[in-house]
Design a protein around this motif. Structure first.
Motif, PDB file in Angstrom:
ATOM      1  N   UNK A  22       5.904  -3.383   2.633  1.00  0.00           N
ATOM      2  CA  UNK A  22       4.516  -3.716   2.979  1.00  0.00           C
ATOM      3  C   UNK A  22       3.634  -2.474   2.847  1.00  0.00           C
ATOM      4  N   UNK A  23       3.980  -1.415   3.565  1.00  0.00           N
ATOM      5  CA  UNK A  23       3.315  -0.116   3.436  1.00  0.00           C
ATOM      6  C   UNK A  23       4.406   0.925   3.217  1.00  0.00           C
ATOM      7  N   UNK A  24       4.300   1.701   2.147  1.00  0.00           N
ATOM      8  CA  UNK A  24       5.301   2.730   1.848  1.00  0.00           C
ATOM      9  C   UNK A  24       4.577   4.041   1.556  1.00  0.00           C
ATOM     10  N   UNK A  25       4.797   5.017   2.409  1.00  0.00           N
ATOM     11  CA  UNK A  25       4.123   6.309   2.264  1.00  0.00           C
ATOM     12  C   UNK A  25       4.998   7.208   1.404  1.00  0.00           C
ATOM     13  N   UNK A  26       4.412   7.760   0.365  1.00  0.00           N
ATOM     14  CA  UNK A  26       5.183   8.466  -0.660  1.00  0.00           C
ATOM     15  C   UNK A  26       4.602   9.852  -0.947  1.00  0.00           C
ATOM     16  N   UNK A  27       5.408  10.688  -1.625  1.00  0.00           N
ATOM     17  CA  UNK A  27       4.917  12.021  -2.012  1.00  0.00           C
ATOM     18  C   UNK A  27       5.682  12.559  -3.208  1.00  0.00           C
ATOM     19  N   UNK A  28       5.860  11.720  -4.223  1.00  0.00           N
ATOM     20  CA  UNK A  28       6.443  12.183  -5.472  1.00  0.00           C
ATOM     21  C   UNK A  28       7.954  12.124  -5.508  1.00  0.00           C
ATOM     22  N   UNK A  29       8.472  12.009  -6.722  1.00  0.00           N
ATOM     23  CA  UNK A  29       9.904  11.835  -6.926  1.00  0.00           C
ATOM     24  C   UNK A  29      10.522  13.089  -7.536  1.00  0.00           C
ATOM     25  N   UNK A  30      11.537  13.612  -6.860  1.00  0.00           N
ATOM     26  CA  UNK A  30      12.383  14.678  -7.394  1.00  0.00           C
ATOM     27  C   UNK A  30      11.556  15.877  -7.869  1.00  0.00           C
ATOM     28  N   UNK A  31      11.806  16.366  -9.082  1.00  0.00           N
ATOM     29  CA  UNK A  31      11.128  17.582  -9.546  1.00  0.00           C
ATOM     30  C   UNK A  31       9.616  17.428  -9.609  1.00  0.00           C
ATOM     31  N   UNK A  32       9.135  16.226  -9.903  1.00  0.00           N
ATOM     32  CA  UNK A  32       7.683  16.051  -9.961  1.00  0.00           C
ATOM     33  C   UNK A  32       7.059  16.204  -8.580  1.00  0.00           C
ATOM     34  N   UNK A  33       7.695  15.649  -7.568  1.00  0.00           N
ATOM     35  CA  UNK A  33       7.180  15.812  -6.212  1.00  0.00           C
ATOM     36  C   UNK A  33       7.197  17.254  -5.761  1.00  0.00           C
ATOM     37  N   UNK A  34       8.253  17.961  -6.099  1.00  0.00           N
ATOM     38  CA  UNK A  34       8.320  19.381  -5.720  1.00  0.00           C
ATOM     39  C   UNK A  34       7.321  20.207  -6.511  1.00  0.00           C
ATOM     40  N   UNK A  61       0.854  -1.195   0.000  1.00  0.00           N
ATOM     41  CA  UNK A  61       0.000   0.000   0.000  1.00  0.00           C
ATOM     42  C   UNK A  61       0.881   1.232   0.000  1.00  0.00           C
ATOM     43  N   UNK A  62       0.665   2.111  -0.982  1.00  0.00           N
ATOM     44  CA  UNK A  62       1.491   3.307  -1.161  1.00  0.00           C
ATOM     45  C   UNK A  62       0.626   4.562  -1.250  1.00  0.00           C
ATOM     46  N   UNK A  63       0.162   5.108  -0.139  1.00  0.00           N
ATOM     47  CA  UNK A  63      -0.524   6.405  -0.230  1.00  0.00           C
ATOM     48  C   UNK A  63       0.457   7.471  -0.706  1.00  0.00           C
ATOM     49  N   UNK A  64       0.055   8.238  -1.712  1.00  0.00           N
ATOM     50  CA  UNK A  64       0.947   9.246  -2.289  1.00  0.00           C
ATOM     51  C   UNK A  64       0.199  10.567  -2.470  1.00  0.00           C
ATOM     52  N   UNK A  65       0.798  11.660  -1.999  1.00  0.00           N
ATOM     53  CA  UNK A  65       0.115  12.963  -2.004  1.00  0.00           C
ATOM     54  C   UNK A  65      -1.291  12.813  -1.412  1.00  0.00           C
ATOM     55  N   UNK A  66      -1.462  11.956  -0.438  1.00  0.00           N
ATOM     56  CA  UNK A  66      -2.796  11.667   0.083  1.00  0.00           C
ATOM     57  C   UNK A  66      -2.858  11.962   1.575  1.00  0.00           C
ATOM     58  N   UNK A  67      -4.067  12.203   2.066  1.00  0.00           N
ATOM     59  CA  UNK A  67      -4.222  12.532   3.481  1.00  0.00           C
ATOM     60  C   UNK A  67      -5.482  11.890   4.046  1.00  0.00           C
ATOM     61  N   UNK A  68      -5.467  11.760   5.371  1.00  0.00           N
ATOM     62  CA  UNK A  68      -6.587  11.162   6.095  1.00  0.00           C
ATOM     63  C   UNK A  68      -6.803   9.722   5.630  1.00  0.00           C
ATOM     64  N   UNK A  69      -5.840   8.899   6.016  1.00  0.00           N
ATOM     65  CA  UNK A  69      -5.784   7.504   5.581  1.00  0.00           C
ATOM     66  C   UNK A  69      -5.827   6.603   6.808  1.00  0.00           C
TER      67      UNK A  69
END
Length: 475
Positions: free
Chosen positions: A296-308, A275-283
């Motif tokens: 197993x669970x990896x919390x993410x928020x974008x890679x490099x320039x795309x995340x910024x 499960x990878x919540x990305x740019x997500x909230x209230x999970x």
């Protein structure tokens, strides 16, 4: 008027939440008292909207479905979902049996319910996953094959039941694209790291190419995710099993109000994160089993320039009453983390497998950058892990040239009431950065019975140990 009033209450609740988080991080973490922090976990849960549905049922058999594992049910599923949506919502029912299909696209107010004994088999015909849709690959947005279950800009959606979603990925289907021998790759075959595939996508992002022009799909080797609600609200995944995934399995991206309850993920392919919540909230992830080929669970928020560019942190995430077996990490933040992660709560979980590398892991580098803050871990039982109970690595890199100008910030990590039988190579392994050392790590009532190296740290402020023993020695 009622809608406006409700909105104001929600806004005030989350404003209060932010204030209390700030206070708890300045005081509670430093003195070992995390009660105020854990109160916020309960507040997050109480504010999450779990979708509810009209009491209407749309049986896929009435729309031409056949449960013989051979007939392609794509059109039947599409018609049932459309009818349910157009009538104001309800349950799309898939009875017991085996159903072959292409991708399933959910619409608002639809609960796609797969009964016990039902198995959804996703076709191996890759052309079925076209036309391309707006999706993401390793934290980078693009136009690519449709995820196996996909929703874009929908509200109040669910996947429920006791049935099985079988992606049918294996060493002959999807997995060999990764380019590794153990997944069916043979020398001379095309692979995702060829110049026209992943490197091309990374260059497009570095060059600022618009998403609509980042076209991949047929002729390229970037695998689809399994379940991806994209810019959706009020999502429920309950009771079902996912297996044989092409890539990441549960991937809510840019979404809000997500409940994952009683789900089983057993999939051991490449990059088979559970499960990878990305740019997500209230999970809220609860009562689930993760037995995976990656985190197993990896919390993410974008890679490099795309995340910024996107700039949306993943936040307010509660994980409880889950089991983690095989995987690279139990609960992980990163490595696609450029927009940051905060306010993560992990409690009452069990992590145990000779093939589980770490229990809690944070991974980034100075190209990814980002921040991680306010991570609460409590009442965890760890049977065994290979490498470390807690690993924080700001030098993470599986590709070349991982050094850049974005120094990560990591602070306020609290472990409480954690019992570990076998901690593997390291109890605590931290590798921070001299420019911004890891800050405010507190271990309270932690017992690691055996590990080769109790603590190894670099560029980290002194850890605060409260009633903590490693290898029988009090720290």
């Amino acid at each position: 008027m009622r809608t406006t009033s409700t909105l104001k209450i929600l806004i005030n609740s989350f404003a209060l939440l932010a204030i209390l988080f700030s206070y708890s991080c300045k005081t509670g973490l430093q003195n070992g008292n995390t009660n105020s922090g854990w109160n916020q976990a309960d507040l997050i849960i109480s504010n999450i909207i779990v979708p509810k549905f009209q009491d209407r049922t749309f049986n896929v058999m009435d729309y031409g479905a056949k449960a013989d594992a051979e007939f392609n049910n794509s059109e039947a599923f599409k018609k049932a979902i459309a009818a349910c949506n157009e009538s104001g919502g309800g349950k799309v029912l898939v009875p017991s049996g085996k159903y072959l299909t292409g991708p399933i696209h959910l619409k608002s107010n639809v609960n796609f319910h797969v009964e016990e004994g039902a198995e959804i088999l996703f076709t191996k015909d890759k052309s079925a996953y076209l036309p391309m849709v707006h999706t993401s690959y390793e934290g980078m947005e693009l136009m690519n094959y449709s995820p196996l279950i996909y929703a874009y800009g929908q509200k109040n959606i669910a996947v429920t039941g006791k049935g099985v979603f079988n992606g049918q990925a294996n060493n002959e289907n999807w997995w060999n694209w990764v380019g590794k021998d153990e997944y069916g790759y043979k020398e001379g075959m095309p692979k995702q790291t060829d110049e026209e595939n992943l490197p091309r996508l990374r260059k497009m992002i570095a060059d600022g190419v618009p998403i609509k022009d980042r076209k991949f799909g047929e002729g390229y080797l970037l695998r689809p995710t399994f379940f991806e609600p994209f810019e959706c609200e009020n999502i429920l995944v309950q009771g079902v099993t996912f297996t044989n995934a092409p890539f990441w399995i549960l991937h809510p991206i840019k979404s809000n109000n997500i409940t994952i309850d009683g789900v089983t993920v057993r999939s051991h392919g490449p990059n088979n994160d559970g499960c990878d919540p990305e740019y997500s909230k209230n999970v809220h992830i609860k009562n689930s089993i993760f037995d995976t080929g990656d985190d197993c669970i990896a919390i993410k928020s974008g890679r490099n320039n795309d995340g910024r560019r996107v700039g949306i942190p993943s936040e307010n995430i509660v994980i409880e009453n889950c089991e983690m077996a095989d995987g690279h990490g139990g609960v992980v933040m990163g490595s696609e983390i450029s927009a940051g992660v905060r306010n993560v709560f992990v409690r009452n979980c069990r992590m145990d497998s000779p093939n589980l590398d770490r229990a809690i892991r944070i991974k980034t580098n100075t190209i990814r950058g980002g921040f991680v803050e306010n991570i609460y871990v409590k009442d965890i039982i760890v049977g065994q892990v290979k490498e470390a109970v807690l690993k924080i690595n700001t030098h993470y890199g599986i590709y070349d040239n991982q050094e850049g100008d974005y120094i990560p910030s990591i602070k306020n990590i609290f472990l409480e009431n954690v019992t570990v039988e076998n901690g593997g190579e390291y109890g605590i392994l931290i590798k921070g950065r001299e420019q911004d050392p890891v800050k405010n790590i507190v271990l309270k009532n932690v017992s690691i019975k055996t590990t080769k190296t109790p603590v190894k740290i670099e560029n980290c402020e002194p850890i605060k140990f409260i009633n903590t023993t490693i290898n029988g020695q009090e720290f």
